[in-house]
Scaffold this motif. Structure first.
Motif, PDB file in Angstrom:
ATOM      1  N   ALA A  13     -11.875  13.472 -24.430  1.00  0.00           N
ATOM      2  CA  ALA A  13     -12.307  14.487 -24.963  1.00  0.00           C
ATOM      3  C   ALA A  13     -11.208  15.374 -25.547  1.00  0.00           C
ATOM      4  N   ALA A  14     -10.266  15.443 -24.968  1.00  0.00           N
ATOM      5  CA  ALA A  14      -9.000  16.236 -25.270  1.00  0.00           C
ATOM      6  C   ALA A  14      -8.188  15.767 -26.766  1.00  0.00           C
ATOM      7  N   ALA A  15      -8.549  14.157 -26.892  1.00  0.00           N
ATOM      8  CA  ALA A  15      -7.852  13.704 -28.014  1.00  0.00           C
ATOM      9  C   ALA A  15      -8.508  13.797 -29.358  1.00  0.00           C
ATOM     10  N   THR A  16      -7.584  13.762 -30.391  1.00  0.00           N
ATOM     11  CA  THR A  16      -8.401  14.185 -31.765  1.00  0.00           C
ATOM     12  C   THR A  16      -8.203  12.868 -32.487  1.00  0.00           C
ATOM     13  N   GLU A  17      -8.517  12.649 -33.728  1.00  0.00           N
ATOM     14  CA  GLU A  17      -8.173  11.530 -34.592  1.00  0.00           C
ATOM     15  C   GLU A  17      -6.867  11.312 -34.925  1.00  0.00           C
ATOM     16  N   ALA A  18      -6.030  12.525 -34.854  1.00  0.00           N
ATOM     17  CA  ALA A  18      -4.927  12.069 -35.140  1.00  0.00           C
ATOM     18  C   ALA A  18      -3.971  11.714 -34.013  1.00  0.00           C
ATOM     19  N   ASP A  19      -4.481  11.637 -32.977  1.00  0.00           N
ATOM     20  CA  ASP A  19      -3.680  11.013 -31.854  1.00  0.00           C
ATOM     21  C   ASP A  19      -3.864   9.387 -31.706  1.00  0.00           C
ATOM     22  N   THR A  20      -2.632   8.781 -32.043  1.00  0.00           N
ATOM     23  CA  THR A  20      -2.770   7.484 -31.913  1.00  0.00           C
ATOM     24  C   THR A  20      -1.856   6.719 -31.373  1.00  0.00           C
ATOM     25  N   SER A  21      -1.910   5.455 -31.174  1.00  0.00           N
ATOM     26  CA  SER A  21      -1.115   4.559 -30.345  1.00  0.00           C
ATOM     27  C   SER A  21      -0.813   3.293 -30.998  1.00  0.00           C
ATOM     28  N   ARG A  22       0.394   2.748 -31.046  1.00  0.00           N
ATOM     29  CA  ARG A  22       0.720   1.369 -31.921  1.00  0.00           C
ATOM     30  C   ARG A  22      -0.014   0.427 -31.046  1.00  0.00           C
ATOM     31  N   GLY A  23      -0.524  -0.732 -31.931  1.00  0.00           N
ATOM     32  CA  GLY A  23      -1.145  -1.717 -31.172  1.00  0.00           C
ATOM     33  C   GLY A  23      -0.295  -2.484 -30.355  1.00  0.00           C
ATOM     34  N   LEU A  24       1.081  -2.322 -30.162  1.00  0.00           N
ATOM     35  CA  LEU A  24       2.018  -3.082 -29.250  1.00  0.00           C
ATOM     36  C   LEU A  24       1.772  -2.671 -27.942  1.00  0.00           C
ATOM     37  N   ASN A  25       1.274  -1.522 -27.801  1.00  0.00           N
ATOM     38  CA  ASN A  25       0.679  -0.782 -26.569  1.00  0.00           C
ATOM     39  C   ASN A  25      -0.639  -1.662 -26.019  1.00  0.00           C
ATOM     40  N   TYR A  26      -1.248  -1.888 -26.771  1.00  0.00           N
ATOM     41  CA  TYR A  26      -2.568  -2.568 -26.590  1.00  0.00           C
ATOM     42  C   TYR A  26      -2.274  -3.785 -26.231  1.00  0.00           C
ATOM     43  N   ALA A  27      -1.300  -4.558 -26.928  1.00  0.00           N
ATOM     44  CA  ALA A  27      -1.091  -5.903 -26.684  1.00  0.00           C
ATOM     45  C   ALA A  27      -0.264  -6.171 -25.408  1.00  0.00           C
ATOM     46  N   SER A  28       0.302  -5.374 -24.803  1.00  0.00           N
ATOM     47  CA  SER A  28       1.016  -5.365 -23.390  1.00  0.00           C
ATOM     48  C   SER A  28      -0.038  -5.242 -22.350  1.00  0.00           C
ATOM     49  N   VAL A  29      -1.108  -4.358 -22.772  1.00  0.00           N
ATOM     50  CA  VAL A  29      -2.235  -4.667 -21.874  1.00  0.00           C
ATOM     51  C   VAL A  29      -2.923  -5.759 -21.413  1.00  0.00           C
ATOM     52  N   PHE A  30      -3.004  -6.244 -22.920  1.00  0.00           N
ATOM     53  CA  PHE A  30      -3.884  -7.734 -22.997  1.00  0.00           C
ATOM     54  C   PHE A  30      -3.020  -8.788 -22.270  1.00  0.00           C
ATOM     55  N   ARG A  31      -1.722  -8.784 -22.684  1.00  0.00           N
ATOM     56  CA  ARG A  31      -0.774  -9.693 -21.890  1.00  0.00           C
ATOM     57  C   ARG A  31      -0.897  -9.611 -20.459  1.00  0.00           C
ATOM     58  N   LEU A  32      -0.726  -8.397 -19.828  1.00  0.00           N
ATOM     59  CA  LEU A  32      -0.847  -8.190 -18.497  1.00  0.00           C
ATOM     60  C   LEU A  32      -2.187  -8.693 -18.026  1.00  0.00           C
ATOM     61  N   LEU A  33      -3.223  -8.352 -18.390  1.00  0.00           N
ATOM     62  CA  LEU A  33      -4.407  -8.735 -18.031  1.00  0.00           C
ATOM     63  C   LEU A  33      -4.594 -10.507 -18.160  1.00  0.00           C
ATOM     64  N   ARG A  34      -4.264 -11.231 -19.307  1.00  0.00           N
ATOM     65  CA  ARG A  34      -4.151 -12.414 -19.416  1.00  0.00           C
ATOM     66  C   ARG A  34      -3.279 -13.075 -18.327  1.00  0.00           C
ATOM     67  N   ASP A  35      -2.127 -12.503 -18.004  1.00  0.00           N
ATOM     68  CA  ASP A  35      -1.157 -13.078 -17.126  1.00  0.00           C
ATOM     69  C   ASP A  35      -1.711 -13.227 -15.778  1.00  0.00           C
ATOM     70  N   HIS A  36      -2.346 -11.910 -15.261  1.00  0.00           N
ATOM     71  CA  HIS A  36      -3.119 -12.009 -13.914  1.00  0.00           C
ATOM     72  C   HIS A  36      -4.550 -12.489 -13.524  1.00  0.00           C
TER      73      HIS A  36
END
Length: 194
Positions: A13-36
């Motif tokens: 709710a506190a986030a705006t459309e201007a608040d973004t994260s690079r895909g690299l951050n997403y990729a790290s979560v996906f890799r961690l999930l895949r690994d475990h």
């Protein structure tokens, strides 16, 4: 005990459309999930059901937060709790970041010097996310206070980032103590040996 969904809702709710994260951050979560937990977990935790993002592109932080909370719910058992799972996400994020083109540039600038790496925390975060403010106050040769303002991830995540980042720079006995000061604000006392 799953990650707090009311907390997640307040952060989104506190986030705006201007608040973004690079895909690299997403990729790290996906890799961690895949690994475990395997491929299915990466797909199921992704709010879009894709299990991937383009690493250099920017995506809404609200989408990343949902992914992170979903991942922590799955990883808390193996990690030993919610805080430990957020810290594991932070560790994996900095490890992947330091292996990336952006991270290799940071390594080149910092020269594997923990002090220079800490000094570069504000610029490193600016390269990865569009929001927030981070400042560094030196308390000694190998100790500092790092202040985060308007950052959407919980302190345990950033403690994992900093501890693993210091270790990646060759620091011995990296110490990070996190304290949430207000909603979306935190302070970190960090130190290490050489």
């Amino acid at each position: 005990m799953p990650a707090d969904r009311q907390d997640l809702g307040a952060r989104i709710a506190a986030a705006t459309e201007a608040d973004t994260s690079r895909g690299l951050n997403y990729a790290s979560v996906f890799r961690l999930l895949r690994d475990h937990l395997g491929e299915a977990a990466a797909l199921e935790c992704d709010p879009l059901g894709k299990g991937s993002r383009i690493e250099l592109l920017k995506y809404p932080i609200a989408e990343y937060l949902t992914l992170a909370w979903n991942a922590v719910d799955r990883l808390e058992g193996p990690a030993g709790g919610v805080e430990a799972a957020f810290e594991a996400l932070g560790r994996r994020t900095i490890q992947d970041y330091l292996d990336s083109m952006l991270g290799r540039t940071l390594f080149a600038i910092a020269g594997r010097d923990p002090r220079r790496m800490v000094s570069n925390i504000p610029s490193g975060y600016r390269a990865a996310v569009s929001y927030g403010e981070r400042t560094v106050e030196w308390l000694g040769d190998r100790s500092a206070r790092v202040v985060f303002r308007r950052d959407f991830m919980p302190p345990a995540f950033h403690a994992g980032v900093m501890r693993a980042g210091l270790a990646g720079m060759g620091a011995r006995d990296p110490r990070v103590t996190a304290r949430q000061t207000r909603f979306l604000d935190a302070e970190f006392e960090i130190g290490w040996e050489i």
